[in-house]
Design an enzyme around this catalytic site. Structure first.
Site, short mmCIF file in Angstrom:
data_model
loop_
_atom_site.label_atom_id
_atom_site.label_comp_id
_atom_site.label_asym_id
_atom_site.label_seq_id
_atom_site.Cartn_x
_atom_site.Cartn_y
_atom_site.Cartn_z
N ALA A 226 0.83 -1.21 0.00
CA ALA A 226 0.00 0.00 0.00
C ALA A 226 0.87 1.26 0.00
O ALA A 226 0.61 2.21 -0.76
CB ALA A 226 -0.93 0.00 1.21
N ARG B 154 5.86 -11.62 -4.28
CA ARG B 154 5.65 -10.30 -3.65
C ARG B 154 6.85 -9.39 -3.83
O ARG B 154 6.70 -8.18 -4.01
CB ARG B 154 5.37 -10.48 -2.15
CG ARG B 154 3.95 -10.87 -1.89
CD ARG B 154 3.70 -10.95 -0.40
NE ARG B 154 2.35 -11.40 -0.18
CZ ARG B 154 1.41 -10.67 0.43
NH1 ARG B 154 1.70 -9.50 0.92
NH2 ARG B 154 0.20 -11.14 0.57
N TYR C 266 0.23 -22.83 -7.14
CA TYR C 266 0.29 -22.25 -8.48
C TYR C 266 1.69 -21.75 -8.79
O TYR C 266 2.48 -21.43 -7.90
CB TYR C 266 -0.74 -21.12 -8.65
CG TYR C 266 -0.71 -20.05 -7.58
CD1 TYR C 266 -1.54 -20.15 -6.47
CD2 TYR C 266 0.14 -18.94 -7.68
CE1 TYR C 266 -1.53 -19.18 -5.49
CE2 TYR C 266 0.15 -17.96 -6.71
CZ TYR C 266 -0.69 -18.09 -5.61
OH TYR C 266 -0.67 -17.12 -4.63
C1 LIG Z 1 -1.10 -15.37 4.20
C2 LIG Z 1 -1.63 -14.16 3.47
C3 LIG Z 1 -1.87 -14.22 2.09
C4 LIG Z 1 -2.40 -13.11 1.40
N1 LIG Z 1 -2.65 -13.20 0.05
C5 LIG Z 1 -3.19 -12.14 -0.61
C6 LIG Z 1 -3.45 -12.20 -2.01
O1 LIG Z 1 -3.19 -13.22 -2.66
N2 LIG Z 1 -4.01 -11.11 -2.62
C7 LIG Z 1 -4.30 -9.96 -1.90
O2 LIG Z 1 -4.80 -8.99 -2.49
N3 LIG Z 1 -4.03 -9.87 -0.57
C8 LIG Z 1 -3.49 -10.92 0.07
N4 LIG Z 1 -3.23 -10.83 1.40
C9 LIG Z 1 -3.47 -9.55 2.08
C10 LIG Z 1 -2.33 -8.59 1.71
O3 LIG Z 1 -1.08 -9.22 1.97
C11 LIG Z 1 -2.43 -7.32 2.53
O4 LIG Z 1 -3.73 -6.79 2.40
C12 LIG Z 1 -1.40 -6.32 2.03
O5 LIG Z 1 -0.09 -6.82 2.19
C13 LIG Z 1 -1.57 -5.03 2.80
O6 LIG Z 1 -0.56 -4.14 2.40
P1 LIG Z 1 -0.10 -3.01 3.38
O7 LIG Z 1 0.98 -2.27 2.65
O8 LIG Z 1 -1.28 -2.28 3.91
O9 LIG Z 1 0.52 -3.77 4.64
P2 LIG Z 1 1.83 -4.64 4.70
O10 LIG Z 1 2.04 -5.41 3.45
O11 LIG Z 1 1.76 -5.38 5.99
O12 LIG Z 1 3.00 -3.56 4.77
C14 LIG Z 1 3.19 -2.76 5.91
C15 LIG Z 1 4.61 -2.22 5.87
O13 LIG Z 1 4.80 -1.35 6.97
C16 LIG Z 1 6.02 -1.67 7.61
N5 LIG Z 1 5.87 -1.28 9.02
C17 LIG Z 1 5.14 -1.90 9.97
N6 LIG Z 1 5.23 -1.25 11.13
C18 LIG Z 1 6.04 -0.19 10.91
C19 LIG Z 1 6.52 0.86 11.74
N7 LIG Z 1 6.19 0.95 13.04
N8 LIG Z 1 7.33 1.80 11.20
C20 LIG Z 1 7.69 1.74 9.88
N9 LIG Z 1 7.27 0.75 9.05
C21 LIG Z 1 6.45 -0.19 9.56
C22 LIG Z 1 6.18 -3.16 7.41
O14 LIG Z 1 7.53 -3.57 7.54
C23 LIG Z 1 5.66 -3.33 5.99
O15 LIG Z 1 6.66 -3.13 5.02
C24 LIG Z 1 -2.69 -11.92 2.11
C25 LIG Z 1 -2.42 -11.84 3.49
C26 LIG Z 1 -1.90 -12.95 4.17
C27 LIG Z 1 -1.63 -12.86 5.65
#
Ligand SMILES: Cc1cc2nc3c(=O)[nH]c(=O)nc-3n(C[C@H](O)[C@H](O)[C@H](O)COP(=O)(O)OP(=O)(O)OC[C@H]3O[C@@H](n4cnc5c(N)ncnc54)[C@H](O)[C@@H]3O)c2cc1C
Length: 331
Positions: free
Chosen positions: A15, A107, A214
């Site tokens: 995100a 990823r 896959y």
């Molecule tokens: C097992 C599993 C499989 C999934 N498969 C899918 C799929 O196939 N398709 C799909 O659409 N979604 C999938 N999801 C959901 C998807 O992974 C998440 O919705 C997505 O990764 C969210 O992105 P994000 O950037 O919000 O959070 P995250 O990917 O969790 O990224 C958060 C980032 O913030 C950083 N961070 C955390 N805390 C701090 C801090 N205090 N200070 C600075 N940085 C920090 C972390 O290191 C990380 O880099 C899956 C989830 C899981 C658990």
């Protein structure tokens, strides 16, 4: 004395990097603060729906993501114990219907692509946010390494256990859904081809669980991701190293192709799935939340929604699969 920037993005995950890229296409500069020492996520794949692909195309990433994506003709679903064919989810038809393909990625490749157009000097690694102070004209961010940054606008993209969210709304920790996931990656060359025939994207459905396997990176790797109903999540965190034998034991009496696939697993991880109820708490004032920080959902929520909208003709097959999954899980 804090350094200053206009827009600070906390979290360099999917995100955070996507929003940095999107703002860049409008000529808006951002600074990304990520706790990890390097960008990238090892050992996992991600499925991206046509709607999300369209969003990535809209920020000029269409060609770049196509270059690292894998597309399958569709998901072929089998009964986990008998191998009986249950359903074919035709991804090519869906692509024609929604005007964009379904992609699967490693990823790390998707993250690299999102980061590729960004100014490297604006991505600050090793920065763990530990607190923030809201002021009338901005926000002071405090990091564990001692850095302090004053930002006019903050975007909290720090995932399901967001520190930004906690600072705004207190401790509304996500709760365990009653479902856990195993994940493993295999070398494509190690997996006999008949295991993933006929589409290279197979789902096995069994009592209270399913398992997907896959290809990603062409056919270089095979991603395995499962889901099972269990109240036995005892780990403190939400992801931990797993035991391959324990993983195999979660899928008793597998049909021969699945048995072969599981026998190849030598390393795996296990994940508890956490969610929180949807609320209007998506930010306030000069702070916005996005991604899992704003709306942690069950993994398959988008897919279930899609199922709900599908034509009546598919209902019967869906019911058969559901019946198979709901069969009493052996204890
Ligand atoms: C097992 C599993 C499989 C999934 N498969 C899918 C799929 O196939 N398709 C799909 O659409 N979604 C999938 N999801 C959901 C998807 O992974 C998440 O919705 C997505 O990764 C969210 O992105 P994000 O950037 O919000 O959070 P995250 O990917 O969790 O990224 C958060 C980032 O913030 C950083 N961070 C955390 N805390 C701090 C801090 N205090 N200070 C600075 N940085 C920090 C972390 O290191 C990380 O880099 C899956 C989830 C899981 C658990």
């Amino acid at each position: 004395m804090p350094s200053s920037c206009r827009i600070a993005i906390v979290g360099g995950g999917l995100a955070g990097l996507a929003v940095a890229h999107a703002l860049r296409t409008f000529g808006i500069k951002t600074e990304v603060f990520e706790v990890a020492p390097a960008l990238g996520e090892i050992g996992a794949a991600v499925n991206v729906s046509p709607q999300a692909v369209k969003a990535l195309q809209a920020i000029d990433l269409g060609d770049k993501i196509a270059a690292v994506a894998t597309t399958s003709p569709g998901i072929y679903t089998r009964n986990m114990q008998t191998g009986e064919f249950l359903e074919f989810n035709d991804r090519r038809k869906n692509a024609a219907r929604y005007g964009a393909p379904y992609y699967t990625f490693h990823r790390a490749d998707l993250l690299d692509t999102l980061a590729s157009g960004l100014d490297g000097s604006a991505i600050h690694l090793g920065h763990r946010l530990i607190g923030l102070e809201e002021r009338a004209d901005g926000t002071i961010l405090a990091f564990a390494n001692g850095a302090r940054v004053e930002a006019e606008i903050v975007i909290g993209a720090d995932g399901v256990r967001s520190v930004v969210r906690q600072a705004l709304y207190g401790n509304d920790n996500p709760s365990y859904t009653g479902q856990m996931v195993w994940r493993a990656l295999l070398k494509g060359a190690d997996v006999p081809q008949d295991v993933l025939e006929p589409t290279g994207h197979i789902q096995w459905v069994g009592p209270g669980c399913h398992l997907l396997a896959y290809y990603i990176r062409g056919e270089a790797l095979v991603n395995i991701v499962t889901q099972e109903d269990t109240d036995k999540w005892v780990e403190e965190g939400w992801s931990t190293r797993g035991d391959p034998d324990e993983m195999r034991a979660s899928f008793p009496n597998p049909e021969p192709r699945l048995e072969k696939l599981l026998s190849l697993v030598t390393e795996c991880s296990k994940w508890g799935l956490f969610t929180r109820p949807l609320t209007q708490n998506w930010g306030r004032g000069r702070i916005e939340l996005i991604g899992d920080a704003a709306h942690a959902m069950r993994r398959a929520a988008a897919l279930l929604l899609q199922c709900a909208l599908q034509a009546h003709a598919r209902q019967r097959r869906a019911e058969r699969i559901d019946r198979c999954r709901r069969t009493q899980r052996p204890r």
